[in-house]
Design an enzyme around this catalytic site. Structure first.
Site, PDB file in Angstrom:
ATOM      1  N   ARG A  12       0.879  -1.180   0.000  1.00 10.66           N
ATOM      2  CA  ARG A  12       0.000   0.000   0.000  1.00 10.66           C
ATOM      3  C   ARG A  12       0.909   1.220   0.000  1.00 10.66           C
ATOM      4  O   ARG A  12       1.712   1.401   0.906  1.00 10.66           O
ATOM      5  CB  ARG A  12      -0.898   0.005   1.234  1.00 10.66           C
ATOM      6  N   HIS A  28      -7.400   0.700  -6.303  1.00 10.84           N
ATOM      7  CA  HIS A  28      -7.607  -0.119  -5.096  1.00 10.84           C
ATOM      8  C   HIS A  28      -8.318  -1.414  -5.516  1.00 10.84           C
ATOM      9  O   HIS A  28      -9.476  -1.641  -5.178  1.00 10.84           O
ATOM     10  CB  HIS A  28      -8.431   0.672  -4.084  1.00 10.84           C
ATOM     11  N   GLN A  43     -10.177  -3.840  -2.971  1.00 12.03           N
ATOM     12  CA  GLN A  43     -11.468  -3.324  -2.527  1.00 12.03           C
ATOM     13  C   GLN A  43     -12.552  -3.653  -3.553  1.00 12.03           C
ATOM     14  O   GLN A  43     -13.634  -4.130  -3.210  1.00 12.03           O
ATOM     15  CB  GLN A  43     -11.372  -1.795  -2.331  1.00 12.03           C
ATOM     16  N   ASP A  69     -17.242   7.204  -1.100  1.00  8.16           N
ATOM     17  CA  ASP A  69     -15.951   7.097  -0.426  1.00  8.16           C
ATOM     18  C   ASP A  69     -15.655   8.473   0.173  1.00  8.16           C
ATOM     19  O   ASP A  69     -16.328   9.462  -0.151  1.00  8.16           O
ATOM     20  CB  ASP A  69     -14.862   6.678  -1.437  1.00  8.16           C
ATOM     21  N   CYS A 109     -16.290   1.832   0.981  1.00  7.25           N
ATOM     22  CA  CYS A 109     -15.093   1.026   1.258  1.00  7.25           C
ATOM     23  C   CYS A 109     -14.634   1.136   2.706  1.00  7.25           C
ATOM     24  O   CYS A 109     -13.952   0.251   3.200  1.00  7.25           O
ATOM     25  CB  CYS A 109     -13.964   1.437   0.319  1.00  7.25           C
ATOM     26  N   ARG A 114     -13.369  -8.358   2.205  1.00 10.81           N
ATOM     27  CA  ARG A 114     -11.962  -8.107   1.897  1.00 10.81           C
ATOM     28  C   ARG A 114     -11.155  -9.371   2.219  1.00 10.81           C
ATOM     29  O   ARG A 114     -10.293  -9.793   1.447  1.00 10.81           O
ATOM     30  CB  ARG A 114     -11.425  -6.925   2.729  1.00 10.81           C
TER      31      ARG A 114
HETATM   32  N1   CP Z   1     -11.049   0.048   2.708  1.00 14.95           N
HETATM   33  C1   CP Z   1      -9.765  -0.005   3.108  1.00 14.95           C
HETATM   34  O1   CP Z   1      -8.845  -0.243   2.321  1.00 14.95           O
HETATM   35  O2   CP Z   1      -9.582   0.207   4.440  1.00 14.95           O
HETATM   36  P1   CP Z   1      -8.207   0.428   5.203  1.00 14.95           P
HETATM   37  O3   CP Z   1      -7.657   1.765   4.767  1.00 14.95           O
HETATM   38  O4   CP Z   1      -8.561   0.404   6.661  1.00 14.95           O
HETATM   39  O5   CP Z   1      -7.254  -0.673   4.835  1.00 14.95           O
HETATM   40  N1  NVA Z   2      -9.849   6.849  -1.230  1.00 14.78           N
HETATM   41  C1  NVA Z   2      -9.426   6.443   0.089  1.00 14.78           C
HETATM   42  C2  NVA Z   2      -9.650   4.982   0.291  1.00 14.78           C
HETATM   43  C3  NVA Z   2      -9.285   4.467   1.665  1.00 14.78           C
HETATM   44  C4  NVA Z   2      -9.465   2.993   1.784  1.00 14.78           C
HETATM   45  C5  NVA Z   2      -7.957   6.802   0.280  1.00 14.78           C
HETATM   46  O1  NVA Z   2      -7.182   6.604  -0.659  1.00 14.78           O
HETATM   47  O2  NVA Z   2      -7.613   7.298   1.345  1.00 14.78           O
END
Ligand code: CP
Ligand code: NVA
Length: 305
Positions: free
Chosen positions: A102, A129, A132, A224, A264, A292
């Site tokens: 990530r 993502h 997700q 989101d 999400c 997930r």
């Molecule tokens: N939806 C999601 O990716 O959550 P986190 O940021 O908690 O991993």
């Molecule tokens: N769009 C958000 C998703 C978090 C899971 C971010 O990138 O912070």
């Protein structure tokens, strides 16, 4: 399938294979049947951004598959002090059987895949993502029993989550409408790629600035955060611009009567969605979060077994 970096590069058959295995692993887990498909395997999990769901679901998923997960915060490994992706990919490929990452720059993920010799899983970048979106497909399949003939409306920021949903819907033949404020639209190249995939699967993609147009007759309503990780300094300005895109009861009522609400998470009640929508009986956010785990176990089993 060698990596999971973008659903645009994943075929419809591969998406179906992931969803089928995810449903099977989910049923087995609920029945107490163990499935040590990754016994003796290791997954490195590199995090440059915060996470609750991604971290816990990958870690637990790897444990349930009989493997071993290593949490690698970028603050603690040399990557955070400037070691190159090239060296990191080469070194970690000598120890691990797979990497989940990530991070901010999408190119860091594609570079890891380019220089390393093990499967790379995208656990979120500024652009995409995919994990997700796979969990979201599994959730929609469970609640609606199909994809074709359904419409998903995404209302809010044209961000990583919106991009992966575009790719996911286009692969499985589900219609998708995206409504964002002007200046916050989805990446043009991603929309073009998704439209090309949608042409093949026979689905329809609509990009608009009008939330009412997007949500009309939707089966699935999705939102989101307006402020993604790394955009904290823009919060005040964004909240003003995005307010007309808040999913409240009145807007949600324009979707189909049996529409489900998805997010999400993490969610910010009173911003992108009101409490009376996200905490209503039509909200499936916790099924989505649970999925997930099951979707990612399927991805890991397919890539790493
Ligand atoms: N939806 C999601 O990716 O959550 P986190 O940021 O908690 O991993
Ligand atoms: N769009 C958000 C998703 C978090 C899971 C971010 O990138 O912070």
């Amino acid at each position: 399938m060698k990596h999971l970096i973008s659903l645009h590069e994943t075929s419809t058959q591969e998406v179906e294979q992931i969803l089928t295995l995810a449903a099977k692993l989910k049923a087995e887990t609920k029945a107490g049947i163990s499935h040590p498909l990754l016994k003796g395997k290791t997954l490195g999990m590199i995090f440059t951004k915060s996470s609750t769901r991604t971290r816990v679901s990958f870690e637990v998923g790897m444990y349930q598959l009989g493997g071993y997960p290593l949490f690698l915060s970028s603050n603690d490994i040399q990557l955070g002090r400037g070691e190159t992706i090239y060296d990191t990919a080469n070194v970690l490929s000598r120890y691990l059987d797979g990497i989940m990452i990530r991070t901010f720059a999408h190119s860091d993920v594609t570079d890891l895949a380019k220089y390393g010799t093990i499967p790379i899983i995208n656990g979120l970048t500024d652009l995409l993502h995919p994990c997700q979106a796979l969990a979201d497909l599994l959730t929609i399949q469970e609640h609606k029993g199909k994809f074709k003939g359904l419409k998903l409306a995404y209302i809010g920021d044209g961000n990583n989550v919106a991009h992966s949903l575009l790719y996911a819907c286009a692969k499985v033949g589900m219609d998708m409408s995206v409504a964002t404020p002007a200046g916050y639209e989805c990446n043009a190249e991603i929309v073009e790629n998704a439209k090309a995939d949608a042409k093949i699967s026979g689905s329809n993609i609509v990009i608009t600035n009008d939330p009412v147009e997007a949500i009309k007759d939707a089966d699935v309503v999705y939102s989101d955060t307006w402020v993604s990780m790394g955009q904290e300094a823009e919060k005040e300005a964004r909240v003003k611009i995005f307010l007309p895109y808040q999913i409240d009861k009145k807007l949600f009522a324009k979707a189909k009567d049996d529409a489900i609400f998805m997010h999400c998470l993490p969610a910010y009640r009173g911003f992108e969605v009101t409490e009376d929508v996200i905490d209503s009986a039509q909200s499936v956010i916790f099924d989505e979060a649970e999925n997930r785990l099951h979707a990612q176990k399927a991805v890991m089993a397919i890539l790493m077994a």
